[in-house]
Design an enzyme around this catalytic site. Structure first.
Site, mmCIF file in Angstrom:
data_model
loop_
_atom_site.group_PDB
_atom_site.id
_atom_site.type_symbol
_atom_site.label_atom_id
_atom_site.label_comp_id
_atom_site.label_asym_id
_atom_site.label_seq_id
_atom_site.Cartn_x
_atom_site.Cartn_y
_atom_site.Cartn_z
ATOM 1 N N GLY A 1 0.780 -1.169 0.079
ATOM 2 C CA GLY A 1 0.011 0.034 0.055
ATOM 3 C C GLY A 1 0.752 1.274 0.041
ATOM 4 O O GLY A 1 0.618 2.340 -0.842
ATOM 5 N N THR A 2 2.027 1.206 0.810
ATOM 6 C CA THR A 2 2.661 2.464 0.879
ATOM 7 C C THR A 2 3.245 2.528 -0.589
ATOM 8 O O THR A 2 3.514 3.852 -0.991
ATOM 9 C CB THR A 2 3.952 2.097 1.961
ATOM 10 N N GLN A 45 -8.358 1.950 4.630
ATOM 11 C CA GLN A 45 -9.036 1.536 5.638
ATOM 12 C C GLN A 45 -10.616 1.121 5.349
ATOM 13 O O GLN A 45 -11.444 0.390 5.939
ATOM 14 C CB GLN A 45 -9.152 2.461 6.690
ATOM 15 N N SER A 61 -4.480 -1.559 0.167
ATOM 16 C CA SER A 61 -3.297 -2.469 0.632
ATOM 17 C C SER A 61 -4.214 -3.722 1.112
ATOM 18 O O SER A 61 -5.017 -3.769 2.030
ATOM 19 C CB SER A 61 -2.794 -1.936 2.091
ATOM 20 N N HIS A 112 -3.597 -6.585 2.601
ATOM 21 C CA HIS A 112 -3.106 -7.250 4.033
ATOM 22 C C HIS A 112 -4.345 -6.743 4.837
ATOM 23 O O HIS A 112 -4.635 -7.158 5.928
ATOM 24 C CB HIS A 112 -1.978 -7.086 4.686
ATOM 25 N N CYS A 148 3.727 7.391 24.102
ATOM 26 C CA CYS A 148 4.803 6.417 24.961
ATOM 27 C C CYS A 148 4.706 5.267 24.005
ATOM 28 O O CYS A 148 5.450 4.310 24.301
ATOM 29 C CB CYS A 148 4.144 6.071 26.239
#
Lengths: 404, 82
Positions: A92-93, A203, A220, A222, A346
């Protein structure tokens, strides 16, 4: 009907009819989905039958070509595209990178300004900065507190000088809010503005109705249950797109490198299977998300529910819990058997909070994204609702933050 | 030179990451609801989380700027908006 426990957490829930292979408690489908059974079956067959070079003319090659062509036709039908508009990439990238750079090249005479929603996936923002050479050439469009760009503001920005393209996702990957892609496209057209739209639909494909107003669409495999290593780049006929790759690109001259025919065949098989059940399954999952959106704030004090409650992806919801350490929250939920993700700083390698949450002005700490896989079982949601209040209270307790 | 408006107490949360600066702010607000607190923080998440917390808890974010000594940012938070 078999219960979840009788099928076990690591076995397909064949009883649900939705043929999920996601283990119980796997709530991170927006990151990736396990391989769909239809993809596994197709992959094994295509490894034997589709290994040859589809650009050759001997019989093994013709067989691979047939498999690739039918995968392309099936994929195009789901995307609302013509087969010759669809190319397969290795991720996808890569699809985003090629799609964006090709539009910038095709618009060189107009200008190199790239507009992008502030909440685009990082692959889009990085590709944009890369394609125009510097961050100054990228202008991000602000979003409201739900994470949505304003149609009028977007169209006004399109009128600016030297705009090469607008990148606008179909729906947000972190909070689920749908973007007004078709409204922006229609309004721009009404005003005689002809700027291409790059739509990252990663998405939405297989989950949600797709917008039609794109010039370039990327996805994408996957994410929908296909194997990793397959992306989709669709370029509308007539759109000025010039390949940024060296000479010799395949896939209608849009993608460098040998096509992974077996993986592409598997991806298309999964997409067809998922699309067949999409309306019913998305309605079912959306009701489960509605339940989470309603119940979690009741059960957990000081919860912020993020994203649009209605105009959203069917399978995804994100919360921020005040005074909660996101990393500890994820670790505790993992111990309870739940796989989720977080946009809190974090949890990030960069120690920066999610740019999506920052753009929305949302609380970034204690962030938790639940994205349901296809076939997610209702008892799983019940157990999550049972476990979550205690987990949040425990994490708050460690920091001495109860009752603040 | 940064000119910081008047305040009653300083919370130096530099070196602490989220959610600790916001928890410190909440503790200070609980101890002195009318107090004007200057929070010093270098956690990038504080840029978003301090305003978000103020909105959730109906506190007033009066001023944001660089810390007086140049290390991190300063947030002046006071009681509920009038």
């Amino acid at each position: 009907v078999a219960s979840q426990s009788s099928t076990g957490p690591d076995h397909p829930d064949v009883a649900s009819g939705s043929r999920s292979v996601a283990p119980a408690g796997y709530f991170d489908a927006a990151s990736t989905a396990p391989l769909h059974p239809a993809a596994r079956e197709a992959l094994l067959a295509a490894l034997d039958q589709g290994w040859a070079d589809p650009s050759r003319s001997y019989h093994q090659a013709r067989r691979a070509r047939l498999l690739l062509d039918s995968a392309r036709e099936a994929t195009a039908a789901v995307l609302g595209a013509r087969p010759d508009e669809v190319s397969f990439t290795s991720s996808g990238t890569q699809a985003v990178g090629l799609g964006l750079a090709g539009l910038v090249r095709g618009r060189e005479r107009v200008g190199r300004r790239v507009l992008a929603a502030a909440v685009e996936h990082s692959s889009v923002l990085h590709a944009a900065a890369d394609a125009v050479g510097d961050d100054d050439g990228v202008r991000t469009l602000a979003v409201d507190s739900l994470g949505r760009v304003d149609t009028d503001e977007a169209v006004a920005a399109l009128r600016g000088p030297g705009v090469a393209l607008l990148a606008l996702q179909s729906a947000n990957h972190e909070v689920g809010t749908r973007q007004p892609v078709d409204e922006v496209a229609a309004t721009a057209r009404e005003h005689g503005i002809d700027v291409p739209l790059l739509v990252d639909a990663a998405q939405s494909v297989g989950r949600d109705p797709l917008p039609r107003g794109w010039s370039v669409l990327t996805a994408s495999a996957h994410k929908w249950g296909g194997p990793a290593g397959v992306g989709v780049l669709a370029v509308r006929t007539g759109v000025r797109w010039r390949s940024p790759s060296p000479e010799g690109a395949l896939e209608h001259g849009r993608v460098p490198g040998f096509v992974a025919v077996p993986a592409v065949v598997a991806a298309a098989a999964a997409l067809v299977a998922v699309e067949r059940d999409r309306a019913a399954e998305s309605a079912r999952l959306s009701a489960l998300i509605d339940r989470l959106r309603a119940r979690v704030p009741d059960l957990v004090p000081d919860t912020v529910v993020l994203g649009d409650p209605v105009d959203r992806l069917p399978h995804l919801v994100t919360f921020s819990f005040l005074y909660v350490d996101g990393e500890a929250l994820l670790a505790d939920l993992d111990r309870e058997g739940f796989a989720v993700s977080s946009g809190s700083s974090c949890v990030a390698d960069s120690l920066q909070p999610s740019h999506v949450l920052v753009a929305m002005g949302a609380l970034t700490h204690g962030n938790l994204r639940v994205s349901l896989p296809i076939g997610a079982a209702e008892p799983d949601i019940d157990r999550f609702l049972d476990v979550l209040p205690g987990v949040v209270a425990r994490v708050r307790g460690v920091l001495g933050a109860e009752g603040l | 030179v940064t000119v910081v408006p008047a305040y009653d107490a300083v919370l130096d949360e530099r070196g602490h990451v989220c959610p600790l600066p916001v928890i410190a702010l909440a503790r200070a607000a609980a101890a002195d609801p009318a107090g004007r607190v200057l929070l010093l923080a270098d956690d990038p998440a504080a840029e978003t989380d301090v305003p978000a917390w103020c909105a959730l808890r109906h506190r007033r974010l009066e001023w944001v700027g660089d810390s007086p000594d140049g290390r991190g940012r300063a947030y002046l938070v006071s009681g509920p908006p009038a």
